[in-house]
Design a protein around this motif. Structure first.
Motif, mmCIF file in Angstrom:
data_model
loop_
_atom_site.group_PDB
_atom_site.id
_atom_site.type_symbol
_atom_site.label_atom_id
_atom_site.label_comp_id
_atom_site.label_asym_id
_atom_site.label_seq_id
_atom_site.Cartn_x
_atom_site.Cartn_y
_atom_site.Cartn_z
ATOM 1 N N UNK A 1 0.833 -1.205 0.000
ATOM 2 C CA UNK A 1 0.000 0.000 0.000
ATOM 3 C C UNK A 1 0.871 1.260 0.000
ATOM 4 N N UNK A 2 1.951 1.217 0.773
ATOM 5 C CA UNK A 2 2.859 2.366 0.845
ATOM 6 C C UNK A 2 3.688 2.488 -0.429
ATOM 7 N N UNK A 3 4.180 1.360 -0.936
ATOM 8 C CA UNK A 3 5.104 1.375 -2.088
ATOM 9 C C UNK A 3 4.675 0.295 -3.091
ATOM 10 N N UNK A 4 3.629 0.568 -3.882
ATOM 11 C CA UNK A 4 3.092 -0.459 -4.783
ATOM 12 C C UNK A 4 4.014 -0.866 -5.932
ATOM 13 N N UNK A 5 5.061 -0.106 -6.178
ATOM 14 C CA UNK A 5 5.988 -0.465 -7.260
ATOM 15 C C UNK A 5 7.221 -1.216 -6.756
ATOM 16 N N UNK A 6 7.227 -1.594 -5.476
ATOM 17 C CA UNK A 6 8.370 -2.290 -4.885
ATOM 18 C C UNK A 6 8.096 -3.791 -4.902
ATOM 19 N N UNK A 7 8.822 -4.515 -5.703
ATOM 20 C CA UNK A 7 8.579 -5.932 -5.941
ATOM 21 C C UNK A 7 8.677 -6.762 -4.664
ATOM 22 N N UNK A 8 9.600 -6.419 -3.802
ATOM 23 C CA UNK A 8 9.811 -7.217 -2.594
ATOM 24 C C UNK A 8 8.544 -7.277 -1.728
ATOM 25 N N UNK A 9 7.741 -6.237 -1.772
ATOM 26 C CA UNK A 9 6.483 -6.251 -1.024
ATOM 27 C C UNK A 9 5.569 -7.379 -1.483
ATOM 28 N N UNK A 10 5.550 -7.618 -2.786
ATOM 29 C CA UNK A 10 4.716 -8.686 -3.321
ATOM 30 C C UNK A 10 5.279 -10.063 -2.997
ATOM 31 N N UNK A 11 6.596 -10.164 -2.904
ATOM 32 C CA UNK A 11 7.167 -11.454 -2.497
ATOM 33 C C UNK A 11 6.842 -11.724 -1.029
ATOM 34 N N UNK A 12 6.829 -10.689 -0.199
ATOM 35 C CA UNK A 12 6.420 -10.864 1.203
ATOM 36 C C UNK A 12 4.953 -11.276 1.288
ATOM 37 N N UNK A 13 4.125 -10.625 0.481
ATOM 38 C CA UNK A 13 2.699 -10.949 0.480
ATOM 39 C C UNK A 13 2.485 -12.389 0.003
ATOM 40 N N UNK A 14 3.174 -12.774 -1.054
ATOM 41 C CA UNK A 14 3.057 -14.141 -1.547
ATOM 42 C C UNK A 14 3.489 -15.162 -0.507
ATOM 43 N N UNK A 15 4.559 -14.877 0.199
ATOM 44 C CA UNK A 15 5.046 -15.803 1.226
ATOM 45 C C UNK A 15 4.039 -15.942 2.362
ATOM 46 N N UNK A 16 3.440 -14.836 2.775
ATOM 47 C CA UNK A 16 2.442 -14.887 3.851
ATOM 48 C C UNK A 16 1.213 -15.684 3.406
ATOM 49 N N UNK A 17 0.759 -15.434 2.194
ATOM 50 C CA UNK A 17 -0.404 -16.162 1.679
ATOM 51 C C UNK A 17 -0.094 -17.649 1.518
ATOM 52 N N UNK A 18 1.114 -17.955 1.097
ATOM 53 C CA UNK A 18 1.538 -19.353 1.002
ATOM 54 C C UNK A 18 1.486 -20.007 2.390
ATOM 55 N N UNK A 19 1.999 -19.298 3.390
ATOM 56 C CA UNK A 19 1.961 -19.829 4.757
ATOM 57 C C UNK A 19 0.541 -20.066 5.245
ATOM 58 N N UNK A 20 -0.397 -19.270 4.760
ATOM 59 C CA UNK A 20 -1.811 -19.435 5.114
ATOM 60 C C UNK A 20 -2.508 -20.483 4.247
ATOM 61 N N UNK A 21 -1.746 -21.102 3.355
ATOM 62 C CA UNK A 21 -2.249 -22.116 2.428
ATOM 63 C C UNK A 21 -3.278 -21.549 1.448
#
Length: 133
Positions: free
Chosen positions: A61-81
């Motif tokens: 939300x703060x930095x939508x053009x920063x790719x690492x944010x999406x990798x963090x989001x993907x990892x969290x969602x993966x952890x939530x199955x």
């Protein structure tokens, strides 16, 4: 200073301490996307994927053009199955940077995650390996 303490704690495997230090850093500068990203990683290391997702979403939300944010989001969602949502997050990151190393393997893992239990059950030729809907 708080970020450096958080990075040191994270590197040492002291994830709860890292969360505390990154939280303190956010208290000083709540607009810094890196603090939320780092705290997301620390929460994920503690298997607190709900908190990791909250911070990852704040990061993008703060930095939508920063790719690492999406990798963090993907990892969290993966952890939530939530594998389909994880794929969406990784793909969003790859839209910005097709060469992003964390997004590529993350996407591959998330895409295969639902079939891994089936593959394990099929080992040894005990039964045919077909996916059932």
């Amino acid at each position: 200073m708080k970020q450096a303490l958080g990075n040191t704690a994270f590197s040492a495997g002291n994830y709860a301490d890292a969360v505390k230090h990154f939280t303190d850093a956010i208290g000083v500068d709540a607009a810094n996307h890196v603090f939320y990203s780092n705290r997301s990683a620390a929460y994920a290391a503690l298997n607190d994927y709900d908190a990791a997702l909250t911070d990852a979403e704040k990061t993008v939300a703060i930095k939508p053009d920063w790719v690492k944010g999406y990798s963090r989001k993907g990892a969290a969602l993966y952890g939530l199955k939530r594998y389909d949502d994880a794929c969406d997050a990784y793909n969003k990151g790859l839209q910005s940077d097709r060469t992003n190393d964390p997004c590529k393997p993350g996407l591959a893992d998330a895409a295969l995650a639902p079939v891994r239990p089936l593959r394990a059950a099929c080992r040894g030729g005990r039964r045919p390996c077909t996916r059932r809907s």
